[in-house]
Design a protein around this motif. Structure first.
Motif, mmCIF file in Angstrom:
data_model
loop_
_atom_site.group_PDB
_atom_site.id
_atom_site.type_symbol
_atom_site.label_atom_id
_atom_site.label_comp_id
_atom_site.label_asym_id
_atom_site.label_seq_id
_atom_site.Cartn_x
_atom_site.Cartn_y
_atom_site.Cartn_z
ATOM 1 N N TYR A 190 0.820 -1.210 0.000
ATOM 2 C CA TYR A 190 0.000 0.000 0.000
ATOM 3 C C TYR A 190 0.857 1.264 0.000
ATOM 4 O O TYR A 190 0.546 2.236 -0.690
ATOM 5 C CB TYR A 190 -0.942 0.003 1.202
ATOM 6 N N PHE A 191 1.916 1.271 0.790
ATOM 7 C CA PHE A 191 2.759 2.468 0.844
ATOM 8 C C PHE A 191 3.394 2.729 -0.515
ATOM 9 O O PHE A 191 3.379 3.864 -1.022
ATOM 10 C CB PHE A 191 3.839 2.311 1.914
ATOM 11 N N ALA A 192 3.947 1.693 -1.130
ATOM 12 C CA ALA A 192 4.610 1.861 -2.422
ATOM 13 C C ALA A 192 3.628 2.288 -3.501
ATOM 14 O O ALA A 192 3.930 3.153 -4.333
ATOM 15 C CB ALA A 192 5.298 0.558 -2.819
ATOM 16 N N ARG A 193 2.435 1.696 -3.499
ATOM 17 C CA ARG A 193 1.445 2.057 -4.514
ATOM 18 C C ARG A 193 0.973 3.502 -4.342
ATOM 19 O O ARG A 193 0.804 4.231 -5.314
ATOM 20 C CB ARG A 193 0.249 1.105 -4.427
ATOM 21 N N GLU A 194 0.771 3.906 -3.092
ATOM 22 C CA GLU A 194 0.355 5.283 -2.835
ATOM 23 C C GLU A 194 1.404 6.274 -3.322
ATOM 24 O O GLU A 194 1.085 7.345 -3.845
ATOM 25 C CB GLU A 194 0.093 5.478 -1.336
ATOM 26 N N GLN A 195 2.684 5.922 -3.169
ATOM 27 C CA GLN A 195 3.761 6.811 -3.569
ATOM 28 C C GLN A 195 4.197 6.616 -5.024
ATOM 29 O O GLN A 195 5.185 7.201 -5.457
ATOM 30 C CB GLN A 195 4.971 6.609 -2.635
ATOM 31 N N PRO A 231 -4.221 7.121 1.880
ATOM 32 C CA PRO A 231 -5.442 7.453 1.141
ATOM 33 C C PRO A 231 -5.903 6.345 0.206
ATOM 34 O O PRO A 231 -7.099 6.118 0.054
ATOM 35 C CB PRO A 231 -5.046 8.714 0.353
ATOM 36 N N MET A 232 -4.953 5.642 -0.426
ATOM 37 C CA MET A 232 -5.338 4.601 -1.368
ATOM 38 C C MET A 232 -6.104 3.475 -0.676
ATOM 39 O O MET A 232 -7.154 3.029 -1.156
ATOM 40 C CB MET A 232 -4.108 4.023 -2.063
ATOM 41 N N GLU A 256 -13.149 9.921 4.316
ATOM 42 C CA GLU A 256 -12.040 10.735 4.855
ATOM 43 C C GLU A 256 -10.728 10.505 4.119
ATOM 44 O O GLU A 256 -9.705 11.108 4.461
ATOM 45 C CB GLU A 256 -11.871 10.444 6.344
ATOM 46 N N ALA A 257 -10.720 9.647 3.102
ATOM 47 C CA ALA A 257 -9.500 9.435 2.311
ATOM 48 C C ALA A 257 -8.988 10.744 1.734
ATOM 49 O O ALA A 257 -7.779 10.976 1.667
ATOM 50 C CB ALA A 257 -9.771 8.432 1.192
ATOM 51 N N PRO A 296 2.427 10.913 -6.285
ATOM 52 C CA PRO A 296 1.561 10.049 -5.472
ATOM 53 C C PRO A 296 0.239 9.811 -6.159
ATOM 54 O O PRO A 296 -0.341 10.717 -6.763
ATOM 55 C CB PRO A 296 1.380 10.845 -4.169
ATOM 56 N N SER A 297 -0.261 8.569 -6.063
ATOM 57 C CA SER A 297 -1.455 8.189 -6.813
ATOM 58 C C SER A 297 -2.694 8.926 -6.358
ATOM 59 O O SER A 297 -3.626 9.107 -7.120
ATOM 60 C CB SER A 297 -1.678 6.687 -6.685
ATOM 61 N N SER A 298 -2.722 9.329 -5.070
ATOM 62 C CA SER A 298 -3.924 9.996 -4.580
ATOM 63 C C SER A 298 -4.012 11.429 -5.079
ATOM 64 O O SER A 298 -5.030 12.060 -4.919
ATOM 65 C CB SER A 298 -3.940 9.990 -3.063
#
Length: 335
Positions: free
Chosen positions: A113-118, A228-229, A238-239, A333-335
């Motif tokens: 999740y951390f890597a995908r978000e970033q 957020p992802m 709240e994302a 970042p993906s978000s």
């Protein structure tokens, strides 16, 4: 999760583009260290660098190993790189954040999740190449961190059912293999079994300047998200506040009728958890939780896939400074 920092705050730390690379890898069942080493060292740009491998003698040694590697990097101007899943990334990030040392990430986890978000590459060789490219260009990004009783978390931290879910998921992964399908199946099984609810006394701030507001909730799970992802995928409103870098998201799983667990799972799969009556969520910068009535000596807390016993009250809050992540500037970042 990527905050905006003003000119009055500390600038990014300096890095030596020619400094050594400190690679921290986990020790886990089914991991082929030699295969990983061969794959990473095959990256041409890494062959021209001084690389120091940090491998724990036992799984429990990763926290101390990460701290030693960060100390070495602080002394020799090198870069620490976490090559692993969320637990390994958490251990390295905690040490790097405490010392103000930048870090890189080679994601090797189940969900990442951390890597995908970033927006980091999930291919290990490409991830190493990206880190070295960013290092040469002096590119790094400030990343929000959460703290639970002063233990850092990047993705989430929780009390109640979720720590038990992680225990059962770990046992299933050891028995059936560390795959995403096994992890999802074990998680669904844990939720369907349900868990006993506890009355929680909660104090929270909606922003850093707001006073603490007292509340009480009967809930089986208190989940605090910093990714957020992950929040967006299950439909937590709240994302967006978390993506702005100024808040954490608190999610409570409330007691409902016997069919509620199955409904919660289904709504999570469909990404509409906010519409479920068994779920309450809110944005905050700080949240303090403790059991109402008789208080146990310790509570099991989960953070970024790791578990630890902590004495209540349990305080979740945003960190006062960022973690610096070495990443190419175009990897938004993906978000």
């Amino acid at each position: 999760m990527t905050p905006t920092y003003s000119e009055s705050q500390p600038p990014p730390p300096r890095l030596d583009p020619a400094g050594p690379i400190h690679l921290i890898v986990p020790l886990r069942p089914g991991a082929d260290l030699e295969q990983l080493r061969a794959r990473l060292t095959s990256v041409p740009a890494l062959q021209q660098r001084s690389v120091q491998w940090h491998v724990p003698g036992a799984r429990a040694d990763i926290v101390h190993l990460a701290a030693r590697a960060v100390d070495r990097a602080s002394q020799d101007g090198g870069l620490v790189v976490a090559a692993g899943g969320d637990g390994t990334i958490n251990a390295v990030a905690a040490a790097a954040w405490a010392r103000g040392v930048p870090m890189g990430v080679v994601p090797l986890g189940t969900f990442n999740y951390f890597a995908r978000e970033q927006a980091l590459s999930l291919d290990p060789a490409q991830a190493v190449q990206d880190i070295l490219q960013a290092l040469q260009a002096g590119q790094m990004r400030p990343v929000n961190v959460g703290l639970v009783n002063e233990r850092l978390f990047l993705v989430n931290a929780s009390l109640g059912l979720y720590p038990r879910l992680l225990d059962e998921r770990e046992r299933a992964s050891t028995r059936f293999g560390r795959t995403r399908l096994v992890a999802i199946a074990a998680s669904i099984w844990s939720i369907l079994r349900g868990g006993s609810a506890r009355r929680w006394r909660i104090a929270l701030r909606s922003d850093r300047q707001a006073p603490l507001q007292q509340q009480e909730h009967l809930a089986s799970t208190l989940f605090v998200g910093n990714n957020p992802m992950q929040l967006e995928r299950v439909g937590i409103a709240e994302a967006r506040a978390v993506a702005d870098g100024q808040h954490l998201a608190a999610v409570l799983l409330l007691p409902q009728a016997s069919e509620a667990p199955a409904r919660v799972v289904w709504n999570a799969v469909l990404g509409r958890l906010a519409q479920d009556d068994a779920v309450a969520s809110l944005a905050c910068t700080e949240l303090v939780a403790e059991p109402a009535g008789r208080r146990p000596r310790r509570l099991k807390v989960a953070f970024d896939g790791e578990r630890e016993w902590m004495a209540p009250p349990i305080r979740f809050r945003l960190g006062e400074k960022p973690l610096w992540l070495v990443v190419p500037g175009e990897a938004a970042p993906s978000s």
